[in-house]
Design a protein around this motif. Structure first.
Motif, short mmCIF file in Angstrom:
data_model
loop_
_atom_site.label_atom_id
_atom_site.label_comp_id
_atom_site.label_asym_id
_atom_site.label_seq_id
_atom_site.Cartn_x
_atom_site.Cartn_y
_atom_site.Cartn_z
N LEU A 263 73.06 -40.82 59.38
CA LEU A 263 73.01 -40.44 60.74
C LEU A 263 74.15 -39.32 60.70
O LEU A 263 73.89 -38.35 61.49
CB LEU A 263 73.12 -41.29 61.88
N ILE A 264 75.28 -39.68 60.40
CA ILE A 264 76.54 -38.78 60.65
C ILE A 264 76.43 -37.65 59.71
O ILE A 264 76.71 -36.71 60.03
CB ILE A 264 77.78 -39.71 60.28
N LYS A 265 75.79 -37.84 58.47
CA LYS A 265 75.53 -36.77 57.49
C LYS A 265 74.68 -35.59 58.10
O LYS A 265 74.67 -34.34 58.11
CB LYS A 265 75.09 -37.32 56.16
N ASN A 266 73.68 -36.17 58.89
CA ASN A 266 72.73 -35.20 59.60
C ASN A 266 73.15 -34.56 60.57
O ASN A 266 73.04 -33.32 60.76
CB ASN A 266 71.42 -36.13 60.06
N ALA A 267 74.37 -35.39 61.48
CA ALA A 267 74.71 -34.72 62.31
C ALA A 267 75.80 -33.47 62.30
O ALA A 267 76.05 -32.35 62.67
CB ALA A 267 75.69 -35.52 63.37
#
Length: 575
Positions: A263-267
């Protein structure tokens, strides 16, 4: 002459179009970054006085903006999310307990949910209607079918999980849908054995025919199969832990060791590439932490003395990564950043109902204006500890730095604040908004609670009478709830507390001295319930019976899928 007129007309149109393009290019790109923690306590952050853990990234955000000490939430995850996205009270959508209190939230991804079929105007649809982009990343919780996920609610894209991280999603708790089935079977075993015995005896003494015997046994077997199906579609099934991209299942069940990193990588990827197209955006980052069972990636396990603080440690790190990406791509000064929790923390195990670690009790002890304040209750109750959540907002040039506010505010206030931020034109739908814009607090954080944005803030628990009402520093409890459950019978005499001087709500004020206040509250409440048509809401969405055929499955044979893309997260830790 005619040709000259046509040529002149065309030149004017071209000039106007050029001016329009230039005007749009000169418009400031105003953005919104909304970060939502899951069940984070107001005392869980070091900027609110926690001594057990350091949260430097969230602390920095607080030092650059305003910290709210009286931000009120709701008893359920889904209700809190709905309030944030629509600015309205959750009972309007049936996102509260039913009168029989059987469920306090959605319990299966095979349920329908939630906002779309009710025609609710939410932040996603507002941005879409104004030709602006909105993106949803993380935990959704407001509908699990193709027509109720974020991309069907106005958001341009969705990357995240359908439901909150639950016990069924972790290997650390030995409880699954099978465990639930055998637990319920143990409870029903005396009844089942009695029925089987009666049927066999009746057949042995020829009291019933073989056809009847077979039919009764079939009905009994069908009941057991139905019970197993009921447990299979529940949140305790690991297959209910689904990572999605738009309407495509990416991983089922997701890997708890790295789903948060995905999720953080996507953000970070979003702020690096997609946010540079000069189109104002709303980006919602809905975290899976720190709600029990305290999700944390492999890199954050055993970093503190408890899994709960490990989870908060990763939450703070994640916030830091997102804020760094925002600043690195020159978006800090024109982005309204909102950090908030959707609910207060729970101190009770959802299955065993036993207390969790005593450390959790410190979640309701926080420091504001150098004064240590202890609250009573937990998630699900109408006491202050079950309603107050941490909230921080930053907007350079508009929100003063290192400010605090004790004004009564609500998660519902986020929606009208965003509307004011963009000067969006109000529609007929917006007349139903219960939230208030926070801009008066931005201008003067020192507003006293008596100058509250909300004359009365209603705390609904279920489809029954209101549980409590906040009026400035006063809080009126109308129902006999507990520290874990806001539902209960109506009190003969409401309890009135001054939550400023008595935040633990231990010393009721004399009711005779506040009769005019009670009359005013009851009259205003009756008027509100009529205006909001709450009497027409007869059923809670949480009581919807799931359709097993609606259970999201990538492969109908085993409902599983392995993530087939790059699983490297080294860049997140070495940037």
């Amino acid at each position: 002459m005619k040709r000259a007129s046509i040529l002149l007309f065309c030149l004017v149109l071209i000039r106007l179009a050029s001016n329009t393009r230039q005007f749009k290019q000169n418009l400031p790109q105003l953005n919104v970054l909304l970060m939502i923690a899951d069940d984070l306590g107001i005392g869980d952050l070091s900027c609110y006085g926690n001594k057990n853990i350091k949260t430097p990234n969230i602390d920095m955000l607080a030092s650059e903006g305003i910290k709210f000490n009286r931000m009120y939430s709701f008893p359920s995850d889904s209700g809190g999310m709905a309030a944030i996205l629509t600015g309205q009270q959750p009972p309007k959508f049936g996102l509260v307990k039913s009168k029989n209190h059987s469920r306090d939230d959605f319990w299966s991804p095979a349920q329908q949910g939630a906002l779309l079929h009710l025609g609710a105007r939410n932040l996603g649809r507002v941005f879409s209607a104004n030709n602006m982009n909105s993106f949803f990343n993380g935990r959704w919780g407001l509908g699990f079918q193709p027509d109720t996920i974020p991309t069907s609610n106005g958001f341009l894209s969705f990357y995240g999980t359908l439901m909150a991280h639950s016990i069924g999603c972790t290997t650390e708790n030995n409880f699954s849908d099978s465990s639930l089935f055998w637990e319920k079977m143990a409870g029903y075993l005396p009844i089942i054995l009695s029925l089987v015995t009666m049927i066999i005896i009746s057949k042995y003494y020829s009291m019933i025919k073989f056809r009847t015997f077979f039919l009764l046994m079939f009905i009994l077997l069908l009941g057991i199969v139905s019970l197993r199906t009921y447990c299979w579609v529940s949140i305790y099934n690991p297959k209910a832990c689904i990572l999605m991209e738009n309407n495509v299942i990416k991983e089922q069940p997701y890997n708890e060791d790295n789903v948060s990193l995905r999720l953080i990588k996507n953000a970070v990827h979003f702020f690096k590439y997609r946010a540079k197209n000069n189109v104002p955006f709303l980006y919602i980052m809905s975290f899976l932490q720190p709600k029990f069972p305290h999700l944390r990636s492999t890199e954050f396990k055993n970093k503190t003395k408890s899994s709960y603080y490990d989870s908060i440690l990763e939450l703070d790190w994640s916030v830091g990564k997102i804020l760094k990406a925002l600043e690195k791509n020159n978006l800090k000064n024109n982005t309204l950043v909102i950090f908030v929790s959707d609910n207060a923390p729970s101190f009770t195990h959802p299955v065993t109902k036993l207390p969790l670690s005593p450390k959790h009790l410190e979640s309701n002890t926080y420091t504001a204006n150098k004064i240590v304040t202890k609250l009573r209750g937990e998630k699900g109750s109408s006491f202050e500890g079950g309603l107050r959540v941490p909230a921080i907002m930053r907007l350079p040039g508009t929100i003063p730095e290192n400010a605090e506010s004790n004004v009564v505010t609500s998660l519902m206030d986020i929606y009208p604040t965003v509307l004011d931020y963009y000067n969006f034109e109000k529609t007929v739908y917006d007349r139903a908004i219960d939230g208030k814009s926070l801009y008066p607090v931005f201008k003067d954080p020192n507003l006293s609670p008596s100058n509250s944005l909300h004359d009365q803030l209603y705390h609904f628990c279920d489809l029954g009478p209101v549980g409590a009402v906040t009026v400035g520093n006063l809080k009126v409890l109308f129902r006999k709830g507990t520290e874990t459950d806001c539902s209960g019978s109506l009190l003969d005499n409401p309890l009135i507390f001054n939550v400023s001087s008595d935040p633990e709500e231990l010393h009721p004020l004399p009711i005779n001295a506040h009769m005019p206040l009670l009359y005013h509250i009851k009259a205003s409440l009756k008027k509100y319930e009529m205006k909001a048509n709450l009497h027409q809401i007869k059923h809670s969405q949480f009581d919807q019976m799931p359709n097993p055929f609606d259970f999201p499955c990538d492969d109908i044979l085993d409902c599983s899928k392995t993530y087939d893309e790059d699983g490297s997260f080294d860049a997140l830790f070495h940037e």
